[in-house]
Enzyme design. Structure first.
Site, mmCIF file in Angstrom:
data_model
loop_
_atom_site.group_PDB
_atom_site.id
_atom_site.type_symbol
_atom_site.label_atom_id
_atom_site.label_comp_id
_atom_site.label_asym_id
_atom_site.label_seq_id
_atom_site.Cartn_x
_atom_site.Cartn_y
_atom_site.Cartn_z
ATOM 1 N N GLY A 148 35.812 47.453 38.394
ATOM 2 C CA GLY A 148 37.191 47.851 38.619
ATOM 3 C C GLY A 148 37.595 48.123 40.046
ATOM 4 C CG ASN A 179 39.751 42.907 43.102
ATOM 5 O OD1 ASN A 179 40.220 43.048 44.221
ATOM 6 N ND2 ASN A 179 38.913 41.938 42.795
ATOM 7 C CG LEU A 211 34.390 39.001 32.596
ATOM 8 C CD1 LEU A 211 32.912 39.345 32.489
ATOM 9 C CD2 LEU A 211 34.635 38.060 33.772
ATOM 10 C CG HIS A 250 38.696 31.526 39.772
ATOM 11 N ND1 HIS A 250 37.994 31.798 38.614
ATOM 12 C CD2 HIS A 250 37.999 30.570 40.420
ATOM 13 C CE1 HIS A 250 36.928 31.024 38.561
ATOM 14 N NE2 HIS A 250 36.914 30.260 39.653
ATOM 15 C CG ASP A 280 39.604 29.932 35.917
ATOM 16 O OD1 ASP A 280 40.194 31.032 36.006
ATOM 17 O OD2 ASP A 280 38.370 29.850 35.757
ATOM 18 C CD GLU A 314 37.959 39.173 44.543
ATOM 19 O OE1 GLU A 314 37.653 38.281 43.743
ATOM 20 O OE2 GLU A 314 37.354 40.267 44.595
#
Length: 190
Positions: free
Chosen positions: A13, A15, A86, A105, A146, A175
């Site tokens: 976690g 991000n 996921l 991604h 994706d 990111e």
């Protein structure tokens, strides 16, 4: 009332935490809920420590419009953000929230995407193939892994000496740097 963000995450976690902290310092939007498919995911504790409601659910809950779908309808988020989530997003969510589900991604799509391509799996493949660059792709979510429309990409150079762990560190930096700002720009364009 500020636009609302719901974050889906499966693991540590960092991000999600970065996004929550970013929006706690702006009037643009707020993260109102963090949801995880793992009861023991560290993201839940990170969210709660930042005073954001956090909860877990099962895979069958996710696929049931009467459970997760109903919860999302009650929240009525402006964006649903996948930050290290996921599981495949069910079709009802894609239909109910068109162009409102965003994923990040850890590679430059369309390369190194698809089922099973996440985290260190991606970074190992990048290194094994001798790539000279990698990066992040922020994209809309559709019914395929994706394959949704690309919103933003950022690149980083790789050296032949980079290990998968080195690549992961470079990607994580991208990111952190870009994901919250791209989300903010999306919200401002709503």
């Amino acid at each position: 009332m500020k636009p609302k963000i719901v974050i889906f995450a499966s693991g540590n976690g960092t991000n999600a935490e970065n996004i929550i902290k970013y929006f706690q310092t702006t009037e643009t939007a707020e993260v109102v809920q963090v949801l995880s498919n793992k009861k023991d995911a560290k993201v839940l504790a990170r969210a709660e420590a930042l005073n954001v409601t956090a909860d877990s659910f099962s895979k069958s809950d996710l696929n049931d419009p009467e459970i997760i779908g109903k919860r999302l309808s009650e929240i009525d988020p402006d964006l649903i953000v996948l930050a290290g989530f996921l599981l495949k997003i069910p079709e009802y969510m894609v239909t109910d929230f068109p162009d409102k589900i965003i994923n990040i991604h850890p590679a430059l799509l369309p390369h190194y995407g698809g089922k099973g391509m996440y985290g260190m799996h991606v970074h190992r493949a990048v290194v094994e193939n001798g790539e000279t660059q990698s990066g992040i792709t922020i994209h809309f979510v559709n019914e395929h892994y994706d394959e949704g429309g690309i919103i933003f990409q950022a690149k980083t150079r790789l050296t032949p000496e980079d290990s998968p762990e080195d690549v992961a560190a470079k990607i994580h930096k991208l990111e952190y740097e870009h994901f919250p700002q791209v989300l903010e720009n999306l919200i401002l364009s709503l």
